[in-house]
Design an enzyme around this catalytic site. Structure first.
Site, PDB file in Angstrom:
ATOM      1  N   ASP A   1      65.973  46.090  78.317  1.00 46.97           N
ATOM      2  CA  ASP A   1      64.776  45.413  77.801  1.00 46.97           C
ATOM      3  C   ASP A   1      64.980  45.067  76.327  1.00 46.97           C
ATOM      4  O   ASP A   1      65.162  45.957  75.483  1.00 46.97           O
ATOM      5  CB  ASP A   1      63.574  46.348  77.974  1.00 46.97           C
ATOM      6  CG  ASP A   1      62.262  45.685  77.610  1.00 46.97           C
ATOM      7  OD1 ASP A   1      62.284  44.564  77.056  1.00 46.97           O
ATOM      8  OD2 ASP A   1      61.211  46.284  77.881  1.00 46.97           O
ATOM      9  N   GLY A   2      64.923  43.778  75.997  1.00 46.43           N
ATOM     10  CA  GLY A   2      65.091  43.338  74.618  1.00 46.43           C
ATOM     11  C   GLY A   2      64.018  43.862  73.688  1.00 46.43           C
ATOM     12  O   GLY A   2      64.261  44.070  72.495  1.00 46.43           O
TER      13      GLY A   2
ATOM     14  N   ASP B   1      65.787  33.757  73.476  1.00 48.02           N
ATOM     15  CA  ASP B   1      65.969  32.722  74.496  1.00 48.02           C
ATOM     16  C   ASP B   1      65.269  33.207  75.761  1.00 48.02           C
ATOM     17  O   ASP B   1      65.895  33.678  76.707  1.00 48.02           O
ATOM     18  CB  ASP B   1      67.474  32.506  74.720  1.00 48.02           C
ATOM     19  CG  ASP B   1      67.768  31.386  75.707  1.00 48.02           C
ATOM     20  OD1 ASP B   1      66.807  30.780  76.240  1.00 48.02           O
ATOM     21  OD2 ASP B   1      68.955  31.132  75.980  1.00 48.02           O
ATOM     22  N   SER B   2      63.953  33.091  75.758  1.00 46.44           N
ATOM     23  CA  SER B   2      63.144  33.745  76.776  1.00 46.44           C
ATOM     24  C   SER B   2      62.507  32.759  77.738  1.00 46.44           C
ATOM     25  O   SER B   2      62.429  31.557  77.485  1.00 46.44           O
ATOM     26  CB  SER B   2      62.039  34.566  76.105  1.00 46.44           C
ATOM     27  OG  SER B   2      61.137  33.710  75.427  1.00 46.44           O
ATOM     28  N   THR B   3      62.020  33.323  78.825  1.00 42.10           N
ATOM     29  CA  THR B   3      61.170  32.568  79.741  1.00 42.10           C
ATOM     30  C   THR B   3      59.774  32.488  79.126  1.00 42.10           C
ATOM     31  O   THR B   3      59.535  32.946  78.013  1.00 42.10           O
ATOM     32  CB  THR B   3      61.092  33.267  81.104  1.00 42.10           C
ATOM     33  OG1 THR B   3      60.605  34.611  80.908  1.00 42.10           O
ATOM     34  CG2 THR B   3      62.464  33.338  81.761  1.00 42.10           C
ATOM     35  N   ASP B   4      58.831  31.923  79.847  1.00 41.48           N
ATOM     36  CA  ASP B   4      57.448  31.872  79.392  1.00 41.48           C
ATOM     37  C   ASP B   4      56.871  33.287  79.300  1.00 41.48           C
ATOM     38  O   ASP B   4      57.418  34.226  79.889  1.00 41.48           O
ATOM     39  CB  ASP B   4      56.607  31.029  80.353  1.00 41.48           C
ATOM     40  CG  ASP B   4      57.021  29.564  80.351  1.00 41.48           C
ATOM     41  OD1 ASP B   4      57.578  29.122  79.328  1.00 41.48           O
ATOM     42  OD2 ASP B   4      56.790  28.876  81.355  1.00 41.48           O
TER      43      ASP B   4
ATOM     44  N   PRO C   1      58.889  39.101  83.156  1.00 41.68           N
ATOM     45  CA  PRO C   1      59.845  39.781  82.288  1.00 41.68           C
ATOM     46  C   PRO C   1      59.784  39.344  80.830  1.00 41.68           C
ATOM     47  O   PRO C   1      60.175  40.089  79.937  1.00 41.68           O
ATOM     48  CB  PRO C   1      61.208  39.403  82.903  1.00 41.68           C
ATOM     49  CG  PRO C   1      60.917  39.002  84.294  1.00 41.68           C
ATOM     50  CD  PRO C   1      59.540  38.410  84.275  1.00 41.68           C
TER      51      PRO C   1
ATOM     52  N   ASP D   1      71.773  32.730  81.258  1.00 43.89           N
ATOM     53  CA  ASP D   1      72.663  31.675  81.752  1.00 43.89           C
ATOM     54  C   ASP D   1      73.896  31.512  80.875  1.00 43.89           C
ATOM     55  O   ASP D   1      74.879  30.897  81.292  1.00 43.89           O
ATOM     56  CB  ASP D   1      71.913  30.339  81.847  1.00 43.89           C
ATOM     57  CG  ASP D   1      71.334  29.896  80.508  1.00 43.89           C
ATOM     58  OD1 ASP D   1      72.107  29.434  79.652  1.00 43.89           O
ATOM     59  OD2 ASP D   1      70.114  30.031  80.315  1.00 43.89           O
TER      60      ASP D   1
END
Length: 282
Positions: free
Chosen positions: A137-138, A155-158, A162, A86
């Protein structure tokens, strides 16, 4: 007829927002992306139906994921942001003129495109000349590199879909290798309140503590995330977020923030007993 967005926080708890206008929906190779305008929270971005960012409270998350580390080490020059599609984390880091390079690695290019089109309140600095965007891919990005970055922000999702690989011991070890001697790792550390989130918090914290000599947890209040009580992890080879923190130096920069200040910096590390017990007993 009313339209509502509803997120299941647990099997027994739901959170709802009244929708004013539906703006965008897309399906990438990784997840479903939705953007809508709400009455209460302004514009909202969800991934696979889960709240990621909204116009009203995003400043809390992005202040706390960035400024704690930047205030602990004012000499940060090179920053790696993993995730953060974002753009809000990059926006806050870009406010520091001392930062020379910001590399953002986001696996899902469609998230970034959606943010640039619909979420300029967070994506406004993705075109900064110091910013390099990598759509990959980090987890793989940090493999094989040594002593490159002064700060890594995950700064990731759960840890599902991904974001799953960003919570493994191997990934944290690679982050350690990539960081300079005074480097800092900040990672999304889930919530201690609901059982499933708490399990992931304990797992992540245990892995990081086994790798980094300095590992702390700090909290922030996020109204639209499950329970509202959320945590970040702070890990470093040499710097402690309290002992090495110079409030006067950060305040001298004159940065205007909506949530973070140097009192909150100190207070955020004062954890409730139930969280302390989780971390100490892992």
């Amino acid at each position: 007829m009313e339209l509502w967005y509803t997120e299941e926080h647990t099997e027994n708890v739901r959170f709802g927002i009244k929708v004013k206008e539906y703006l965008y929906t897309g399906q990438s190779d990784f997840q479903r992306i939705d953007v809508f305008e709400s009455y209460e929270f302004g514009r909202v971005l969800t991934l696979d139906g889960l709240m990621m960012v909204n116009e009203k409270d995003e400043f809390i998350y992005h202040d706390m994921i960035t400024h704690v580390a930047m205030a602990t080490n004012p000499n940060i020059k090179k920053v790696l942001v993993i995730g953060g599609g974002d753009g809000g984390t990059v926006r806050e880091i870009s406010r520091y003129s001392s930062v020379e390079q910001i590399d953002m690695v986001e696996i899902d290019e469609l998230v970034v495109k959606s943010a640039i089109e619909h979420l300029q309140f967070t994506a406004s600095k993705l075109d900064d000349e110091r910013v390099n965007l990598y759509f990959e891919d980090g987890v793989k990005f940090v493999e094989g590199k040594e002593r490159v970055y002064d700060l890594i922000i995950v700064d990731s999702t759960d840890p599902i879909g991904p974001g799953e690989g960003l919570f493994t011991t191997e990934f944290y070890q690679n982050c350690y290798n990539v960081l300079t001697d005074k480097g800092i790792l900040v990672n999304q550390n889930e919530s201690p309140y609901y059982d499933q989130n708490a399990k992931e918090l304990v797992r992540a914290n245990k892995k990081i503590k086994s790798i980094f000599p300095i590992s702390e947890v700090y909290q922030y209040h996020m109204p639209t995330y499950p329970s509202g009580h959320w945590l970040f992890g702070f890990a470093s080879k040499e710097l402690h977020p309290i002992k090495d923190f110079d409030a006067k130096r950060w305040n001298s920069l004159g940065l205007k923030t909506k949530y973070y200040n140097t009192d909150i910096h100190l207070g955020a590390f004062a954890l409730p007993n139930y969280v302390k017990e989780m971390i100490q007993n892992d």
